[in-house]
Design a protein around this motif. Structure first.
Motif, PDB file in Angstrom:
ATOM      1  N   GLN A 268      -9.682   7.693 -34.142  1.00  0.00           N
ATOM      2  CA  GLN A 268     -11.115   7.711 -34.419  1.00  0.00           C
ATOM      3  C   GLN A 268     -11.573   9.144 -34.710  1.00  0.00           C
ATOM      4  OE1 GLN A 268     -14.321   7.131 -35.509  1.00  0.00           O
ATOM      5  NE2 GLN A 268     -13.842   5.178 -34.528  1.00  0.00           N
ATOM      6  N   PRO A 269     -12.137   9.397 -35.886  1.00  0.00           N
ATOM      7  CA  PRO A 269     -12.520  10.764 -36.232  1.00  0.00           C
ATOM      8  C   PRO A 269     -13.845  11.236 -35.625  1.00  0.00           C
ATOM      9  CG  PRO A 269     -12.988   9.303 -38.056  1.00  0.00           C
ATOM     10  CD  PRO A 269     -12.283   8.481 -37.020  1.00  0.00           C
ATOM     11  N   MET A 270     -14.597  10.311 -35.042  1.00  0.00           N
ATOM     12  CA  MET A 270     -15.875  10.707 -34.466  1.00  0.00           C
ATOM     13  C   MET A 270     -15.652  11.441 -33.149  1.00  0.00           C
ATOM     14  SD  MET A 270     -17.922   9.503 -36.715  1.00  0.00           S
ATOM     15  CE  MET A 270     -19.523   9.499 -35.917  1.00  0.00           C
ATOM     16  N   ASP A 271     -16.545  12.347 -32.796  1.00  0.00           N
ATOM     17  CA  ASP A 271     -16.517  13.052 -31.520  1.00  0.00           C
ATOM     18  C   ASP A 271     -15.146  13.662 -31.231  1.00  0.00           C
ATOM     19  OD1 ASP A 271     -17.306  12.173 -28.034  1.00  0.00           O
ATOM     20  OD2 ASP A 271     -17.111  14.082 -29.086  1.00  0.00           O
ATOM     21  N   VAL A 272     -14.817  14.713 -31.967  1.00  0.00           N
ATOM     22  CA  VAL A 272     -13.465  15.280 -31.881  1.00  0.00           C
ATOM     23  C   VAL A 272     -13.188  15.946 -30.533  1.00  0.00           C
ATOM     24  CG1 VAL A 272     -13.294  15.608 -34.366  1.00  0.00           C
ATOM     25  CG2 VAL A 272     -14.194  17.460 -32.924  1.00  0.00           C
ATOM     26  N   LYS A 273     -14.218  16.105 -29.691  1.00  0.00           N
ATOM     27  CA  LYS A 273     -14.004  16.752 -28.401  1.00  0.00           C
ATOM     28  C   LYS A 273     -13.623  15.769 -27.292  1.00  0.00           C
ATOM     29  CE  LYS A 273     -17.284  20.478 -29.409  1.00  0.00           C
ATOM     30  NZ  LYS A 273     -18.488  21.203 -28.956  1.00  0.00           N
ATOM     31  N   HIS A 274     -13.642  14.489 -27.572  1.00  0.00           N
ATOM     32  CA  HIS A 274     -13.418  13.513 -26.501  1.00  0.00           C
ATOM     33  C   HIS A 274     -12.596  12.314 -26.984  1.00  0.00           C
ATOM     34  CE1 HIS A 274     -17.252  15.542 -25.401  1.00  0.00           C
ATOM     35  NE2 HIS A 274     -16.691  15.557 -24.209  1.00  0.00           N
ATOM     36  N   HIS A 275     -12.178  11.504 -26.002  1.00  0.00           N
ATOM     37  CA  HIS A 275     -11.611  10.176 -26.239  1.00  0.00           C
ATOM     38  C   HIS A 275     -10.293  10.201 -27.001  1.00  0.00           C
ATOM     39  CE1 HIS A 275     -15.462   9.024 -24.733  1.00  0.00           C
ATOM     40  NE2 HIS A 275     -16.108   9.413 -25.821  1.00  0.00           N
ATOM     41  N   TYR A 276      -9.416  11.104 -26.614  1.00  0.00           N
ATOM     42  CA  TYR A 276      -8.099  11.133 -27.220  1.00  0.00           C
ATOM     43  C   TYR A 276      -7.211  10.061 -26.585  1.00  0.00           C
ATOM     44  CZ  TYR A 276      -9.077  15.144 -30.090  1.00  0.00           C
ATOM     45  OH  TYR A 276      -9.594  15.962 -31.057  1.00  0.00           O
ATOM     46  N   ASP A 277      -6.336   9.492 -27.380  1.00  0.00           N
ATOM     47  CA  ASP A 277      -5.495   8.390 -26.931  1.00  0.00           C
ATOM     48  C   ASP A 277      -4.119   8.849 -26.433  1.00  0.00           C
ATOM     49  OD1 ASP A 277      -6.827   6.818 -29.783  1.00  0.00           O
ATOM     50  OD2 ASP A 277      -7.407   6.387 -27.716  1.00  0.00           O
ATOM     51  N   TYR A 278      -3.620   9.928 -26.972  1.00  0.00           N
ATOM     52  CA  TYR A 278      -2.271  10.378 -26.658  1.00  0.00           C
ATOM     53  C   TYR A 278      -2.307  11.862 -26.284  1.00  0.00           C
ATOM     54  CZ  TYR A 278      -1.331   6.117 -29.281  1.00  0.00           C
ATOM     55  OH  TYR A 278      -1.329   4.833 -29.731  1.00  0.00           O
ATOM     56  N   TRP A 279      -1.438  12.209 -25.336  1.00  0.00           N
ATOM     57  CA  TRP A 279      -1.384  13.589 -24.842  1.00  0.00           C
ATOM     58  C   TRP A 279       0.061  14.040 -24.700  1.00  0.00           C
ATOM     59  CZ3 TRP A 279      -5.756  16.327 -24.486  1.00  0.00           C
ATOM     60  CH2 TRP A 279      -6.964  15.636 -24.393  1.00  0.00           C
ATOM     61  N   GLY A 280       0.258  15.347 -24.901  1.00  0.00           N
ATOM     62  CA  GLY A 280       1.534  15.943 -24.580  1.00  0.00           C
ATOM     63  C   GLY A 280       1.578  16.341 -23.117  1.00  0.00           C
ATOM     64  N   GLN A 281       2.685  16.943 -22.722  1.00  0.00           N
ATOM     65  CA  GLN A 281       2.882  17.300 -21.321  1.00  0.00           C
ATOM     66  C   GLN A 281       2.274  18.654 -20.973  1.00  0.00           C
ATOM     67  OE1 GLN A 281       5.063  17.860 -23.666  1.00  0.00           O
ATOM     68  NE2 GLN A 281       5.743  19.969 -23.248  1.00  0.00           N
ATOM     69  N   GLY A 282       1.915  19.428 -21.984  1.00  0.00           N
ATOM     70  CA  GLY A 282       1.275  20.711 -21.755  1.00  0.00           C
ATOM     71  C   GLY A 282       2.247  21.877 -21.779  1.00  0.00           C
ATOM     72  N   THR A 283       1.719  23.043 -22.113  1.00  0.00           N
ATOM     73  CA  THR A 283       2.502  24.276 -22.096  1.00  0.00           C
ATOM     74  C   THR A 283       1.632  25.384 -21.510  1.00  0.00           C
ATOM     75  OG1 THR A 283       3.867  25.772 -23.450  1.00  0.00           O
ATOM     76  CG2 THR A 283       1.864  24.928 -24.482  1.00  0.00           C
ATOM     77  N   GLN A 284       2.239  26.168 -20.633  1.00  0.00           N
ATOM     78  CA  GLN A 284       1.491  27.189 -19.897  1.00  0.00           C
ATOM     79  C   GLN A 284       1.307  28.438 -20.762  1.00  0.00           C
ATOM     80  OE1 GLN A 284       0.176  27.200 -16.551  1.00  0.00           O
ATOM     81  NE2 GLN A 284      -0.764  29.096 -17.302  1.00  0.00           N
TER      82      GLN A 284
END
Length: 122
Positions: A101-117
């Motif tokens: 969904q292209p609306m509201d690019v700051k919220h509501h993401y469906d998929y995430w990575g594990q993160g990098t410090q």
């Protein structure tokens, strides 16, 4: 389904640069809004930057405007975050996110990575 893997984090002195990369698996990468977020200790995850498909549709948090640049390569299924003029307050775990969904690019993401410090020393 999309799987995301971030890389490129590390320790850098204030004023330095780092480039983060997020590799995505799965089909139709170009359809996804890709975003970068960060979470510092004791704080909530916050929006950093996002890019819709390709071209000029990029968005940045005020705190990183002029210092960070998001880019993507739809042929390679990657999205990068070039971080320049880093400050100690940029220290956080950085996450890559994806959504359709292209609306509201700051919220509501469906998929995430594990993160990098990312750690910026003063």
């Amino acid at each position: 389904q999309v799987q995301l893997v971030e890389s490129g984090g590390g320790l850098v002195q204030a004023g330095g640069s780092l480039r983060l990369s997020c590799a995505a698996s799965g089909r139709s990468f170009s359809r996804y809004v890709m975003g970068w977020f960060r979470q510092a200790p004791g704080k909530e995850r916050e929006f950093v930057a996002a890019m819709i498909r390709s071209g000029p549709s990029t968005y940045y948090a005020d705190s990183v405007k002029g210092r960070f640049t998001i880019s993507r390569d739809n042929a390679k299924n990657t999205v990068d975050l070039q971080m320049n003029s880093l400050k100690p307050e940029d220290t956080a775990v950085y996450y890559c996110g994806a959504k359709i969904q292209p609306m509201d690019v700051k919220h509501h993401y469906d998929y995430w990575g594990q993160g990098t410090q990312v750690t910026v020393s003063s």
